[in-house]
Enzyme design. Sequence first.
Site, short mmCIF file in Angstrom:
data_model
loop_
_atom_site.label_atom_id
_atom_site.label_comp_id
_atom_site.label_asym_id
_atom_site.label_seq_id
_atom_site.Cartn_x
_atom_site.Cartn_y
_atom_site.Cartn_z
NE ARG A 149 -3.63 -2.51 0.17
CZ ARG A 149 -3.12 -3.89 -0.26
NH1 ARG A 149 -2.11 -3.94 -1.08
NH2 ARG A 149 -3.88 -4.96 -0.09
CB SER A 156 -9.40 -1.94 4.10
OG SER A 156 -10.06 -3.02 3.56
CD GLU A 216 -5.80 -0.19 2.89
OE1 GLU A 216 -6.37 0.32 1.75
OE2 GLU A 216 -5.63 -1.47 3.06
#
Length: 342
Positions: A160, A229, A325
């Site tokens: 990520r 998420s 995130e």
Amino acid sequence: MKSASQFQLKQSNSFNVASITPCFYQPASYSDLRDLSSVIDRPFYILGEGSNTLFVESEAPVIIRPGFKGITIKETNDSYHVRVGAAENWHQLVIYCIEQGIYGLENLALIPGSVGAAPVQNIGAYGVEFADYCREVEWFEFSSQSVKKLSREECQFGYRDSVFKGALYNRGLIISVSLVFPKNWRAKLSYHGLDSLPAGASAVDVMKQVIAIRASKLPDPQVLPNAGSFFKNPIVSAEQYLSLKQDYQDMPFYPQADNSIKLAAGWLIERAGLKGFCQNGVEVHHRQALVLVNKACASGKDISVLAKHVQTCVLEKFGIKLQPEVRFIAARGEVELDEFEQ
């Protein structure tokens, strides 16, 4: 260049949070990009479809939303090369590729957001990452007013993460991505939920299964505003994992190539007793604890406060600090979750 003043962003983020930007710009040509030189001397944020963005104040910085569209395909003897404009929708790209007989992205179906945001976050799901198929990223550099082509290696992809969140942060804008797909495709079915499919499953079969799994776990942002998420799955040392395993025999774990262990953030949040927890109109989703939902038109600040509470509870119980995130955007630009008090 398409632009607007005092633009309301509530419909431009999947949390459905109200925030107003003083100026909204949508460059869609190379000449538009050069015109941005007079814009970037004050706080700004490059926005895709807002599916990974949380506006935490009633005022936002200057917003730049790339408007580059288009998909082109070139075929070689052993692969397909696909160039995609940054403003294209990611899930629609997955569908389009499969319709053209180009396979590889099916595991990444139903991930919300624009194509231009995919390399920034190095999006991933069900054992596949954007980096697996990236050949290069076309990027406009603000300082030199020129277009660069960054190879997969130059993008410095991580979990990520990418160079666009690091050394090149806010130093330019993604115009397009170029992907390469080998023709000798094989379905990737090792991830839990896909391992029930037969070895000869087609790309369409895999895509349908991914969509079904995601739809069963993740609330539709059109019904319950959310960003999917909220936290990254944490990666810990083998030693820390073994220590935790003594107390939590059923803890999911995913060994990594470097011998570290990836844990499931949603499981940690649920075991911290937070699944279904609601505060100030924001809920830790009752079916998937990794998702925070805006149930009652809460503010970005309210969502941030609950996120900080989740982070604190998991840290106290497991000794693991979850990293978001989601990106937090204030009037002065991007900020960190740690800047918010409970």
